[in-house]
Write a protein that holds these residues in place. Structure first.
Motif, PDB file in Angstrom:
ATOM      1  N   GLN A 119      16.698  26.497 -28.066  1.00  0.00           N
ATOM      2  CA  GLN A 119      17.750  25.537 -27.749  1.00  0.00           C
ATOM      3  C   GLN A 119      19.052  26.322 -27.625  1.00  0.00           C
ATOM      4  O   GLN A 119      19.612  26.774 -28.625  1.00  0.00           O
ATOM      5  N   ASP A 120      19.486  26.485 -26.407  1.00  0.00           N
ATOM      6  CA  ASP A 120      20.637  27.343 -26.169  1.00  0.00           C
ATOM      7  C   ASP A 120      21.858  26.848 -26.930  1.00  0.00           C
ATOM      8  O   ASP A 120      22.195  25.667 -26.881  1.00  0.00           O
ATOM      9  N   GLY A 121      22.484  27.762 -27.628  1.00  0.00           N
ATOM     10  CA  GLY A 121      23.726  27.426 -28.311  1.00  0.00           C
ATOM     11  C   GLY A 121      23.542  26.922 -29.724  1.00  0.00           C
ATOM     12  O   GLY A 121      24.525  26.698 -30.437  1.00  0.00           O
ATOM     13  N   LEU A 122      22.301  26.764 -30.156  1.00  0.00           N
ATOM     14  CA  LEU A 122      22.067  26.245 -31.508  1.00  0.00           C
ATOM     15  C   LEU A 122      22.324  27.343 -32.543  1.00  0.00           C
ATOM     16  O   LEU A 122      21.720  28.412 -32.479  1.00  0.00           O
ATOM     17  N   ILE A 123      23.225  27.075 -33.446  1.00  0.00           N
ATOM     18  CA  ILE A 123      23.491  28.048 -34.513  1.00  0.00           C
ATOM     19  C   ILE A 123      23.349  27.325 -35.846  1.00  0.00           C
ATOM     20  O   ILE A 123      23.996  26.294 -36.072  1.00  0.00           O
ATOM     21  N   ARG A 124      22.493  27.831 -36.710  1.00  0.00           N
ATOM     22  CA  ARG A 124      22.279  27.179 -38.001  1.00  0.00           C
ATOM     23  C   ARG A 124      22.492  28.174 -39.133  1.00  0.00           C
ATOM     24  O   ARG A 124      22.121  29.339 -39.010  1.00  0.00           O
ATOM     25  N   VAL A 125      23.121  27.688 -40.183  1.00  0.00           N
ATOM     26  CA  VAL A 125      23.191  28.499 -41.396  1.00  0.00           C
ATOM     27  C   VAL A 125      22.295  27.811 -42.412  1.00  0.00           C
ATOM     28  O   VAL A 125      22.533  26.657 -42.769  1.00  0.00           O
ATOM     29  N   VAL A 126      21.251  28.496 -42.847  1.00  0.00           N
ATOM     30  CA  VAL A 126      20.331  27.922 -43.824  1.00  0.00           C
ATOM     31  C   VAL A 126      20.632  28.579 -45.166  1.00  0.00           C
ATOM     32  O   VAL A 126      20.315  29.740 -45.371  1.00  0.00           O
ATOM     33  N   LYS A 173      19.096  31.975 -22.673  1.00  0.00           N
ATOM     34  CA  LYS A 173      19.314  31.060 -23.803  1.00  0.00           C
ATOM     35  C   LYS A 173      19.266  31.841 -25.116  1.00  0.00           C
ATOM     36  O   LYS A 173      18.459  32.767 -25.257  1.00  0.00           O
ATOM     37  N   VAL A 174      20.097  31.404 -26.024  1.00  0.00           N
ATOM     38  CA  VAL A 174      20.151  32.082 -27.318  1.00  0.00           C
ATOM     39  C   VAL A 174      20.267  31.039 -28.415  1.00  0.00           C
ATOM     40  O   VAL A 174      21.060  30.100 -28.302  1.00  0.00           O
ATOM     41  N   GLN A 175      19.489  31.166 -29.452  1.00  0.00           N
ATOM     42  CA  GLN A 175      19.753  30.390 -30.660  1.00  0.00           C
ATOM     43  C   GLN A 175      19.709  31.329 -31.852  1.00  0.00           C
ATOM     44  O   GLN A 175      18.958  32.310 -31.855  1.00  0.00           O
ATOM     45  N   VAL A 176      20.579  31.038 -32.828  1.00  0.00           N
ATOM     46  CA  VAL A 176      20.710  31.953 -33.957  1.00  0.00           C
ATOM     47  C   VAL A 176      20.541  31.191 -35.264  1.00  0.00           C
ATOM     48  O   VAL A 176      21.132  30.118 -35.435  1.00  0.00           O
ATOM     49  N   THR A 177      19.715  31.722 -36.147  1.00  0.00           N
ATOM     50  CA  THR A 177      19.577  31.133 -37.477  1.00  0.00           C
ATOM     51  C   THR A 177      19.994  32.183 -38.497  1.00  0.00           C
ATOM     52  O   THR A 177      19.539  33.326 -38.424  1.00  0.00           O
ATOM     53  N   LEU A 178      20.882  31.770 -39.398  1.00  0.00           N
ATOM     54  CA  LEU A 178      21.367  32.697 -40.411  1.00  0.00           C
ATOM     55  C   LEU A 178      20.897  32.196 -41.776  1.00  0.00           C
ATOM     56  O   LEU A 178      21.360  31.165 -42.260  1.00  0.00           O
ATOM     57  N   PHE A 179      19.921  32.897 -42.355  1.00  0.00           N
ATOM     58  CA  PHE A 179      19.422  32.515 -43.680  1.00  0.00           C
ATOM     59  C   PHE A 179      20.255  33.220 -44.742  1.00  0.00           C
ATOM     60  O   PHE A 179      20.397  34.444 -44.702  1.00  0.00           O
ATOM     61  N   THR A 180      20.800  32.443 -45.671  1.00  0.00           N
ATOM     62  CA  THR A 180      21.637  33.070 -46.701  1.00  0.00           C
ATOM     63  C   THR A 180      21.115  32.792 -48.098  1.00  0.00           C
ATOM     64  O   THR A 180      21.821  32.945 -49.079  1.00  0.00           O
TER      65      THR A 180
END
Lengths: 729, 449, 336
Positions: free
Chosen positions: A363-370, A463-470
């Motif tokens: 999903q282009d533009g999806l950025i999540r911080v988990v 398309k780029v989606q980024v997930t940042l697990f913290t």
């Protein structure tokens, strides 16, 4: 092409042409054949007719020929039983439809129907074309959307318009859906529609859509220098639009025969159709770059889907993060006392992992911080972090993952107040208090990656989606996957052999100072600068096909031992400006590769030892051959073939193909301690693979000697295998 | 097709005896292949080697030395037509034409002393008058002696054979160049040059007779010959120069394998430009002003730079304008082109500043950085060696905009109290940078004048 | 013993590019099929053309000795143009719109177009129009000039690898030539030409500006790159066979050596002569390396270079120095 669409388009084409014929006959009954006809303030007469038939329609009488041509292009009207030749017939019908529609639009004033009224702007003048069309051609405007029909409600209409505007797309509107039009919907919402807002309503009839396509044709005439004429010229104009004018049609609401026919016309220009209704799809590419018709797309997703299907590349000028960014901040340090939050280093697990996915899974533009955000933890906290980037692209290949992943470092070094060191699972990342105070959050790491990847690699990333697990759980869960990927990439690279590929890559980046030099980069021999391997060459070519790296087909083998191929030799002859006839990939004695001057190391023969030495650029001392690195470089560089001497990237020494025609690594009798350190265990391991016990220890370095005689004595003492192999020359 | 180093190596004894002055036979072979050594230096070369190498190893254009001692100049030994093919090796000597007629001894000596004293430093090279071309007059013997005594190589611009003989005899130990008058019968001059063992210029009205004349002079026993090309007008001169070089490289006539001599009259700088760019090896200039010499020296420096080895500046702290301890401190690489561009733009900004030129082995900033020659540590070390800390009170250094990546490392390496400021990428933006970034910053720091 | 000097023949030749159209008296350059100035073995339909640089605003950074011949007309482009053509005999002019630079007056695209229009009225030689330097402002300025002066066959200076699309489009749309500028690099020059051709620019309307290093300031790089471009062209490379233009004056007069007064460096000699020599040496050297258009600042340089070229190409000037027109006419606008 779908049979349903083809049938509908052909029916629509027939209807349109009939309507044009009727209107023309009526007009000719009432007006002189010489009555001037055309759109205001344009030098291109009726542009679609000009483009498709090569004829300038300036008088009423001229239309007869044009409409006649449209008639002649129409395939037979389909019946239930008739089997259709899908694509060709429908496309012809589409072209006929556009001609007929343009005739209809041109005839309207003679029938007392205005082209410009209320908020409808009618045809575009050349003045506006010159001002706005150039933006389509030079890339300031990524493309245009021709919106056909209307949305279910006013609010959705406004939302769609805003979404398109946000992407800088020019929005043309025309046609109606049961009397409702998108322009009317926007008008009720009080949206300004004109050339300043890039929202341009042409007219309420389907035929008004030809003004959008006419606009594209005129841009090709004006800025592409294309001339109307015969079939070949028409083809050029259509191709120009396909390659350069990133337009698409949004079919909004019910699609009737005429709209199908118009869509088929647009497809001739390479403009695909995205529909919100459940019409049959036409996926395989032929005329359009990718799909032709994509249906059942939710309004919210339409802009993104359209951009993707048309291959529109949207460049972000200003990355939306609250701190300054750019290469100027790349090397900046965030000191311990300035740290707001910190990941990795020796404290926590921190890694980055980029994976490619099929187009529909990103999903282009999806950025999540988990996990916790920067404000959720005390100042100076140390958290684990997984930067998980998923990309998709039409031309993306899994092989490019590692190349894109390597860029994460420079991308994340660019925001002011972010320090990024290392790669893969050795990442150390700090965010400064100042950055945090300015509003920078963990999420913005994703924002940066999203925009930089799309901007810098438009050829391969769509398309780029980024997930940042913290938090530990997420980080630890993903880690095995990432670790496995790192390993399998290394193995894949290791398994990539010269035999397994048909194409090598050239590198001519150094020809500016070594005019005849060409690097040939093979999977098992990286560029002599050490900076470019085969994959880099491949990716560089995808990204810029006119750049310094070109694919070279190996062709027939000339000599498998030396590593000579016909295709490579032909290329070398040409690229070296005729200076060299042949090139051996695996020999430093027979037709060796030329060297520019950027080599990391020089390998040179040592007569009397049966072996070779490898010396690195940093080593300033004497060597057994009697020359320092810099005098060796003088001999070796400059784009000459110097038998006995080659410039190499350090890790080429580890390759199975390292001077394999001359005896391979077993020839190595002397090198520098720096090279030994750099190659470390990998060299040790490679030595063991040779099956010569204790070989690694037998390789001398500058701590043993720097002259030939003592070296020969030493080699005899340790019984170096090269002594047995005989002299190389 | 010239032999490769490896092919030559196979012809050598491979004893590594070092008698040639090189540690290994391979090294010597590579020097031979590059045309930088002669086979005679190997006492043990076999007759087969000599036969095989003889023709191939003789440089296509012979070297000629004029003068003796420190200022002696060797020209010729060129191997290419285009400088990008390899490099032009021996830069042309620029001689001052000197007509001593009517001068007192003191006036003459004053002139010669003045010329001898000229030294202009530019980009690592010292420009000087390479020699004196003495016009033959009654006073010429004394003038030639005076010039030779001052160490100058001398060219004798002869008017008469007896006159030239008189001069040449006096200074023959100094290896003067004998230049017969245009159109003279060369036989007598050739005999003189052969007898004294000095180099001779031969001229002729067309190329074929020039080549023949050179061959005849060689047969008469002259070992060192220079050719004066037909050149009544720029077109003819250009044609002659190009044809001689091409003919020499293609070895079409033994008479063409010699360096070229050119005489340039007053106000003819264009002719000298043509000569320097197109293969002339000794150029005698009638003009004596810096406005003629400086452009020509500089042109020679440009054309004779090794195209594969960039011209380098001496590392150090250079003053742009008259900087003080509050002036900005810029750092850049010692690639001469980079230095020139940066210094020109810095100067044009009107802001006096310090320019620290760091030894980056002559690479441009970005290339140097990639090669590890412009790392934070190296820059810091260089700044310490230049004692930059004593020169600026603000302890702020401006680095090129292409290498922000070294800022952190540099700040660490320089230690406490130092700040690193990332400057513009392009030198043309230095002026706006001084105005928009440095200016306000300096005011904040209270360091601005 | 006769000399067997065979003339060198090549597979390729330079493209011939015509500058100026409409109301201009056109000047063609290029077309030669041999090494530069090798008239003894190759054919050259045109001699190298000599341009003078005029500016829209007073070029305050020009040193006094190069300002002097332009006294009274600096910053008055039409008057400067008349003097350049009528008095100094320029074959063509480079109009440098330096005043449109945001830091040097920030003149508007409209003002720029008016300045170029005034020059077109004043003289009938072809014009190279140079913008303020790559970027959005340059595109706006040159696009406007291109549109307002359509059909005049200007040469727009310059498109670069990073920013060529706008100028390529306006050059095509309004019938102008285009100068492609690349940073002293054969491959970059070639890449740019490929990109321009790909944008439907006719390479017969393109000049290569390989970036000029002035004497002492990188001249050798330009020299060798130009020789290599010429060799590639003669070898038949259709993407590198456009004629080369060199902005000699700008680079030569930038040199410290051209500017420092004699009293500061006594060994350097007269400043005025030194500056002119600096420009002459740069120009002559680059013509030898293959420049087909050189842009100069000092009229004396132009005169001296012209006399040199006469030796190769005959003394009838390609231009009879009556290029100043009283009542000029402009190309009619076919699009209106």
């Amino acid at each position: 092409m779908s049979r349903i669409i083809a049938s509908a388009a052909i029916r629509g084409g027939h209807a349109c042409v009939r309507r044009a014929e009727t209107m023309l006959a009526e007009a000719l009954g009432r007006h002189n054949r010489n009555t001037a006809i055309g759109f205001p303030s344009t030098a291109y007469a009726l542009p679609i007719i000009l483009a498709l038939t090569g004829k300038r329609v300036e008088k009423l009488g001229d239309l007869e020929e044009a409409v006649g041509a449209a008639r002649s292009w129409l395939p037979a009207e389909p019946t239930e039983k008739l089997w259709l030749p899908y694509l060709g017939g429908a496309l012809d019908a589409g072209a006929a439809t556009l001609v007929a529609q343009e005739a209809i639009e041109a005839l309207k004033p003679l029938h007392g129907i205005p082209l410009e009224f209320d908020y409808w702007l009618g045809p575009t003048t050349d003045g506006i074309l010159r001002e706005q069309g150039i933006k389509l051609v030079d890339g300031r405007m990524p493309g245009f959307a021709a919106c056909v029909g209307a949305l279910p409600d006013d609010e959705t209409a406004e939302q769609l318009a805003r979404d398109l505007q946000e992407r800088n797309l020019l929005v043309f509107m025309g046609a109606n859906c049961a009397g409702e039009t998108m322009a009317a919907q926007l008008n009720r919402r009080g949206v300004q529609m004109n050339w300043e807002t890039f929202l341009v309503p042409y007219g309420p009839d389907t035929s008004s859509i030809v003004h959008a396509l006419g606009f594209a044709c005129r841009a090709a005439f004006t800025f592409g220098g294309l001339k109307p004429g015969g079939l070949e010229e028409t083809r050029e104009i259509l191709l120009y639009n396909q390659r350069r004018v990133f337009a698409f049609v949004l079919a909004l609401g019910e699609v009737d025969d005429e709209k199908y026919a118009t869509a088929a016309g647009a497809i001739n220009f390479g403009f695909p159709v995205i529909a919100d209704t459940d019409i049959p799809e036409i996926l395989p590419s032929g005329i359009c770059t990718y799909e032709h018709v994509v249906s059942n797309v939710a309004h919210r997703d339409m802009p993104a889907r359209a951009v993707e299907v048309r291959g529109v590349k949207i460049h972000t000028v200003e990355i939306p993060i609250p701190v300054r960014h750019g290469p100027a901040f790349e090397g900046e340090r965030v000191r311990r006392e300035e740290v707001a939050i910190e990941f990795g280093g020796k404290y926590t697990r921190c890694f980055e992992y980029l994976a490619s996915r099929p187009m529909d899974q990103v999903q282009d533009g999806l950025i999540r911080v988990v996990g916790p955000e920067i404000g959720d933890v005390p100042e100076g906290a140390r958290l684990p972090l997984a930067i998980f980037v998923e990309v998709a692209g039409r031309k993306m290949q899994p092989e490019f993952e590692s190349i894109l992943e390597r860029h994460i470092h420079s991308f994340l070094s660019e925001p002011m107040g972010v320090m990024h060191l290392g790669q893969r699972d050795t990442v150390w990342l700090r965010i400064s208090k100042k950055a945090r105070d300015a509003g920078f959050r963990i999420e913005h790491l994703g924002t940066v990656l999203l925009h930089k990847l799309r901007n810098d690699f438009p050829a391969i990333v769509d398309k780029v989606q980024v997930t940042l697990f913290t938090e530990s759980a997420g980080v630890e869960e993903l880690y095995p996957t990432a670790a496995a990927a790192y390993q399998s990439r290394d193995e894949r690279m290791g398994a990539l052999t010269d035999e397994r590929v048909e194409i090598f890559y050239s590198c001519a980046l150094c020809q500016s100072y070594a005019p005849n030099h060409v690097c040939i980069i093979t999977p098992e021999r990286l560029g002599l600068c050490g900076a470019y391997n085969w994959l880099d060459g491949k990716a560089a070519y995808e990204i810029n096909p006119h750049g310094g790296n070109l694919p070279v087909r190996k062709g027939d083998s000339v000599d498998p031992v030396l590593g000579q191929w016909k295709g490579i030799n032909d290329f070398i002859r040409n690229a070296s400006n005729g200076a060299f006839e042949r090139f051996s990939a695996y020999s430093m004695i027979t037709d060796p590769m030329t060297s520019c001057g950027c080599f990391e190391c020089i390998a040179c023969i040592l007569p009397g030892t049966g072996g070779i030495m490898i010396v690195d650029r940093e080593y300033a001392g004497e060597t057994p051959v009697g020359m320092t690195f810099s005098s060796l470089a003088e001999m070796t560089g400059g784009g000459q073939q110097t038998p006995g001497f080659i410039g190499i990237g350090t890790i080429y020494a580890l390759s199975r193909k390292f001077i394999s025609a001359d005896g391979g690594l077993a020839r190595l009798v002397w090198t520098t301690t720096r090279i030994k350190q750099k190659l470390g265990d990998r060299l040790r391991q490679r030595c063991e693979e040779l099956g010569k016990p204790g070989f690694y220890e037998k390789i001398a370095d500058e701590t043993v000697c720097t002259e030939l005689e003592p070296l020969i004595e030493y080699l005899a003492t340790v019984e170096h295998p090269a002594l047995e192999m005989g002299e190389m020359v | 097709m010239p032999l490769t180093g490896l092919q030559i190596f196979k012809l050598l004894p491979n004893t590594n005896c070092k008698k040639c002055g090189y540690p290994t036979c391979l090294t010597f072979a590579m020097k031979l292949a590059a045309g930088k050594e002669a086979l005679e230096k190997c006492p043990d070369a076999s007759p087969e080697a000599k036969a095989a190498l003889g023709a191939a190893s003789a440089p296509p254009i012979r070297g000629v030395t004029v003068g003796r001692g420190d200022r002696a100049i060797t020209v010729g030994e060129e191997t290419v037509f285009f400088r990008h093919e390899k490099t032009f090796v021996r830069h042309p000597g620029l001689f001052q034409i000197f007509d001593p007629a009517g001068l007192t001894a003191a006036e003459r000596d004053a002139k010669l002393d003045h010329w001898r004293a000229i030294r202009i430093e530019r980009a690592g090279e010292t420009f000087q008058v390479d020699g004196i071309a003495v016009v033959e007059t009654a006073e010429s013997v004394a003038a030639a002696v005076a010039a030779s005594d001052r160490g100058f190589p001398v060219a004798i611009l002869a008017a008469t054979l007896p006159g030239a003989t008189a001069i040449a005899e006096r200074i023959k130990e100094h290896r003067p160049l004998l230049v017969p008058p245009a159109g003279a019968n060369l036989e007598g001059y050739a005999a003189l040059a052969a007898r004294l063992g000095i180099p001779l210029v031969v001229g002729a009205p067309d190329l074929a007779s020039l080549a023949d004349a050179a061959r005849d002079a060689a047969r008469a026993g002259v070992t060192d010959i220079l050719l004066e090309p037909p050149g009544a007008d720029p077109r003819l001169l250009h044609h002659s120069l190009s044809a001689i070089r091409r003919g020499a490289l293609d070895r079409i006539h033994p008479g063409l394998g010699h360096p070229v001599f050119l005489c340039v009259g007053a106000g003819e700088i264009e002719k000298a430009v043509l000569g320097i760019t197109k293969f002339a090896s000794l150029v005698a200039l009638a003009d004596c002003g810096g406005e003629t010499w400086l452009p020509l020296w500089t042109l020679r420096q440009n054309i004779y730079t090794d195209p594969q080895k960039p011209l380098q500046m001496d590392p150090g702290l250079y003053a742009i304008g008259e900087p003080n301890d509050r002036s900005p401190l810029l750092v850049t690489s010692n690639f001469s082109l980079t230095y020139f561009i940066v210094s020109t733009e810095a100067e044009a900004s009107g802001v006096a500043c310090h320019l620290a030129v760091v030894d980056a082995e002559g690479l441009s900033v970005l290339t140097a950085w990639s090669a590890g020659k412009f790392s934070g540590d190296r820059v810091a070390k260089a700044l310490r060696e230049m004692k930059a800390a004593e020169r600026v009170s603000h302890h702020t250094v401006i680095i090129p905009g292409y290498v922000p990546v070294i800022s952190g490392e540099l700040e660490d390496a320089l230690g406490d109290g130092w700040h690193v400021l990332v400057g513009p990428q392009e030198a043309s933006d230095i002026a706006p940078f001084f105005r928009d970034v440095w200016g306000p910053l300096a005011r904040d720091l209270g360091t601005h004048p | 013993m006769s000399l067997d000097l065979k003339p060198k023949k090549w597979a390729g030749a330079l493209r011939e590019v015509t500058l100026g159209a409409g109301s201009r008296r056109p000047v063609a350059v290029g077309g030669g099929n041999g090494l530069p100035l090798h008239t003894f073995e190759a054919a050259f339909p045109h001699r190298p053309a000599l341009a003078l640089e005029i500016t829209d605003v007073d070029p305050v950074r020009w040193v006094e000795s190069v300002r002097q011949p332009w006294e009274g007309v600096l910053g008055r482009p039409a008057e400067a143009a008349r003097r350049a053509v009528a008095d100094f005999g320029a074959d063509l002019l480079l109009v440098h719109l330096m005043g449109t630079h945001t830091d040097r007056g920030n003149r508007s695209p409209e003002q720029a177009a008016a300045d170029v229009g005034a020059v077109l009225e004043a003289v009938n030689v072809p014009l190279i129009v140079k913008g303020p330097g790559a970027g959005q402002k340059q595109n706006t300025v040159l696009a406007r000039v291109a549109e307002d002066c359509r059909g005049e066959g200007l040469a727009l200076h310059s498109a670069t690898n990073e920013d060529y699309k706008t100028l390529a489009a306006v050059a095509v749309a309004y019938g102008h030539a285009l100068v492609g500028e690349s940073p002293i690099d054969v491959n970059m020059a070639k890449q740019l030409n490929i990109l321009l051709a790909d944008s439907n620019v006719d390479l017969n309307r393109v000049l290569i500006d390989p970036l000029t290093g002035g004497l002492g300031y990188g001249l050798e790089y330009s020299y060798s790159v130009m020789e290599r471009i010429r060799l590639a062209a003669l070898g038949g490379d259709a993407m590198l066979n456009c004629p080369i233009v060199c902005l000699v004056g700008e680079e030569a007069w930038k040199a410290k050596e051209a500017k420092v007064p004699a009293d500061k460096e006594p060994l350097w000699g007269s400043q005025r002569e030194r500056g002119i020599h600096w420009e002459v040496a740069t120009a002559m050297t680059l013509i030898e390396a293959g420049a087909e258009v050189v842009v100069l600042r000092h009229p004396e340089t132009l005169d001296r270079i012209r006399k040199q070229l006469d030796s190769w190409f005959g003394s009838e000037p390609s231009h009879d120095r009556e290029g100043v027109v009283q009542n000029s006419f402009r190309a009619t606008d076919e699009h209106r």
